[in-house]
Design an enzyme around this catalytic site. Structure first.
Site: not given
Length: 371
Positions: A50, A109, A171, A196
């Site tokens: 992690r 969010y 973004d 994507k």
């Protein structure tokens, strides 16, 4: 001695290799690591999956190079990357601007979680972004916006944010770093979904953050460590595998999108078309100053829901899918997800099929009611 081992011990030993701290255990495409601890207890490298991973570092180096950044961090999804950035930058009492016409889960969010933490959340369309940035501490812009394909003037937005002292996050999912470099226009950070076009095979989830401010990137890395929003090692390798062909795939997708948009713009059954590469598109003037290509997405409005479904049913090449950027051309009726669009509004993600074949197929599907 080996002959005396049981079956499990023998098979584990058979696939083992020399432990080299900081390196993958097997010198193969499979990016596994047993995280052997170094004798130097202060080394801290790759002690746990992690916290760090040698395959992450290779992918992050490649993504940083593509985005024109000094550093990048990979995440388990694009939303994981965006939410980590917003949690890091937006603090209680601050004002956060997020796209009103961009990816809907970002709005959800911000309004459902961040607003409850004492952060003032303001929604702004691409056309409202400059005005709202004048009153913001953190601005998240998505350009071209998904699915409207409106474009934000990044140069002007960057100047507003610098004058205000606000953090600007862009973004870059729709454009990809192969068509747009937000950091060069004054953005502090780039976020994107590598699910994507960069991975391009519709077989994984991945996201990343790229930037050149060490303190900010370190804070986001700490957030990733504590939240655990990490990218699996094998998916990391899959993105690396895909990056080598991303340029070729994206170039074809852009060519196909341009050709499809041009055909749709003159088709009698299509009410409207949006594509930044069309000279008639309202976003074309700004897009031409900050994009080297115009992307693989085309938005079009058909008569109604039934017309959108018929387009896919009558086509030999189109598939219905909500993600985009893959090798197959896909269609998504965005109203089904709650976007503020008409029922017949579709987003077409151009694949890598031969251009003439794709255009002819879509034209036939739109024109021939008997198919």
């Amino acid at each position: 001695m080996v002959d005396s081992y049981g079956s499990s011990t023998r098979t584990v030993k058979a696939v083992s290799s020399q432990a080299v701290p900081g390196q993958p255990v097997m010198a193969t495409p499979v990016p596994v690591s047993a995280y052997h601890l170094s004798g130097d207890e202060d080394a801290g490298l790759d002690t746990y999956g992690r916290s760090s991973n040698p395959t992450w570092r290779q992918l992050e180096s490649a993504l940083a190079q593509l985005e024109g950044a000094t550093d990048a961090l990979v995440f388990g999804s694009g939303m994981a990357a965006i939410s980590a950035v917003l949690r890091t930058l937006a603090k209680p009492g601050s004002v956060l601007v997020v796209p009103a016409d961009g990816y809907y889960q970002v709005r959800a969010y911000a309004t459902e979680y961040l607003a409850s933490q004492g952060i003032t959340v303001r929604l702004a369309s691409c056309h409202e972004m400059l005005e709202q940035a004048e009153h913001a501490d953190v601005v998240l812009a998505e350009t071209p916006a998904n699915p409207s394909l409106d474009v934000v003037d990044l140069h002007k937005l960057g100047m507003v944010c610098r004058r205000r002292g606000a953090r600007l996050v862009v973004d870059n999912t729709t454009a990809t770093p192969l068509a747009q470099q937000p950091l060069s226009f004054g953005a502090d950070l780039v976020v994107a979904s590598a699910t994507k076009a960069l991975s391009g095979h519709s077989d994984l989830l991945s996201g990343y953050v790229a930037g050149s401010q060490p303190d900010v990137m370190a804070a986001i890395a700490r957030e990733r460590l504590l939240s655990g929003a990490v990218l699996g090692a094998f998916d990391t390798w899959l993105v690396l595998r895909s990056l080598g062909s991303a340029g070729l795939r994206f170039e074809r997708q852009c060519v196909n999108a341009q050709a499809v948009a041009t055909m749709l713009a003159s088709h009698p059954t299509v009410r409207s078309v949006r594509y930044p590469g069309l000279p008639s598109d309202p976003s074309h003037p700004v897009a031409s100053t900050q994009m080297t290509r115009f992307g693989g997405l085309v938005s079009a409005e058909l008569d109604d829901t039934a017309a959108a479904h018929r387009l896919v049913e009558r086509s030999e090449l189109l598939v219905a899918a909500t993600s985009f950027g893959g090798i197959h051309t896909s269609v998504d009726r965005r109203a089904r997800w709650g976007d503020d669009v008409k029922d017949g509004f579709v987003r077409i993600s151009a694949g890598i099929e031969d251009t003439d074949d794709l255009v002819a197929d879509i034209e036939r599907a739109l024109s021939d009611p008997g198919r």
